[in-house]
Design a protein around this motif. Sequence first.
Motif, short mmCIF file in Angstrom:
data_model
loop_
_atom_site.label_atom_id
_atom_site.label_comp_id
_atom_site.label_asym_id
_atom_site.label_seq_id
_atom_site.Cartn_x
_atom_site.Cartn_y
_atom_site.Cartn_z
N VAL A 36 18.77 49.77 42.08
CA VAL A 36 18.83 50.97 42.91
C VAL A 36 18.22 52.17 42.19
N VAL A 37 18.54 52.34 40.92
CA VAL A 37 17.98 53.47 40.17
C VAL A 37 16.46 53.31 40.02
N LEU A 38 15.99 52.11 39.78
CA LEU A 38 14.55 51.89 39.69
C LEU A 38 13.86 52.17 41.02
N CYS A 39 14.52 51.84 42.10
CA CYS A 39 13.96 52.11 43.43
C CYS A 39 13.92 53.61 43.72
N ALA A 40 14.78 54.38 43.08
CA ALA A 40 14.86 55.82 43.32
C ALA A 40 13.94 56.64 42.42
N MET A 41 13.13 55.98 41.61
CA MET A 41 12.24 56.71 40.73
C MET A 41 11.09 57.34 41.51
N PRO A 42 10.53 58.43 41.00
CA PRO A 42 9.42 59.08 41.71
C PRO A 42 8.16 58.24 41.70
N VAL A 43 7.22 58.65 42.55
CA VAL A 43 5.94 57.96 42.65
C VAL A 43 5.21 58.08 41.32
N ALA A 44 4.62 57.00 40.89
CA ALA A 44 3.92 57.00 39.59
C ALA A 44 2.54 57.64 39.73
N THR A 45 2.00 58.05 38.62
CA THR A 45 0.67 58.67 38.62
C THR A 45 -0.44 57.64 38.83
N ASN A 46 -0.09 56.37 38.81
CA ASN A 46 -1.10 55.33 39.06
C ASN A 46 -1.72 55.49 40.44
N GLY A 47 -0.93 55.91 41.42
CA GLY A 47 -1.46 56.12 42.76
C GLY A 47 -2.54 57.18 42.79
N THR A 48 -2.34 58.25 42.05
CA THR A 48 -3.35 59.31 41.98
C THR A 48 -4.62 58.79 41.32
N MET A 49 -4.47 58.03 40.26
CA MET A 49 -5.64 57.48 39.58
C MET A 49 -6.40 56.51 40.49
N LEU A 50 -5.68 55.71 41.26
CA LEU A 50 -6.34 54.79 42.18
C LEU A 50 -7.05 55.54 43.30
N CYS A 51 -6.47 56.66 43.75
CA CYS A 51 -7.14 57.47 44.76
C CYS A 51 -8.46 58.02 44.24
N TYR A 52 -8.46 58.50 43.01
CA TYR A 52 -9.71 58.99 42.42
C TYR A 52 -10.74 57.87 42.29
N GLN A 53 -10.28 56.71 41.89
CA GLN A 53 -11.20 55.60 41.65
C GLN A 53 -11.81 55.08 42.95
N TYR A 54 -11.01 55.00 44.02
CA TYR A 54 -11.48 54.39 45.26
C TYR A 54 -11.77 55.39 46.37
N GLY A 55 -11.80 56.69 46.03
CA GLY A 55 -12.19 57.70 47.01
C GLY A 55 -11.14 58.02 48.05
N GLY A 56 -9.88 57.88 47.72
CA GLY A 56 -8.80 58.21 48.64
C GLY A 56 -8.50 59.69 48.64
N ASP A 57 -7.47 60.07 49.35
CA ASP A 57 -7.06 61.48 49.44
C ASP A 57 -6.23 61.82 48.20
N SER A 58 -6.91 62.15 47.14
CA SER A 58 -6.24 62.36 45.86
C SER A 58 -5.39 63.63 45.85
N ARG A 59 -5.75 64.62 46.65
CA ARG A 59 -4.97 65.85 46.69
C ARG A 59 -3.57 65.58 47.26
N THR A 60 -3.51 64.87 48.37
CA THR A 60 -2.21 64.54 48.95
C THR A 60 -1.40 63.65 48.02
N MET A 61 -2.06 62.71 47.37
CA MET A 61 -1.35 61.82 46.44
C MET A 61 -0.81 62.60 45.26
N ALA A 62 -1.58 63.53 44.74
CA ALA A 62 -1.10 64.36 43.63
C ALA A 62 0.07 65.23 44.06
#
Length: 84
Positions: free
Chosen positions: A36-62
């Motif tokens: 439960v505590v692991l599920c409640a952790m915030p979004v990791a910065t990996n999503g932001t890095m993947l957005c930059y790499q694949y041209g996603g909406d990095s501003r919203t992800m950040a």
Amino acid sequence: PRLWIASLARLIISPLIVWALFRLVPVDPMLIDIMVVLCAMPVATNGTMLCYQYGGDSRTMAQGTFVTTVLSIITIPILVMVIG
């Protein structure tokens, strides 16, 4: 508003669903609390890095990373008190 709703769902609703479902399974309560505590952790910065790499909406992800990190300062202790 969608970012705030998604953040609250990520930090509160999702962990409570995991807690409710795993209470039905005969497992060690400590293991349930850890999941439960692991599920409640915030979004990791990996999503932001993947957005930059694949041209996603990095501003919203950040913004999502920032919002979930700030909200988790409040939600994680409350969640631990609720499940504990």
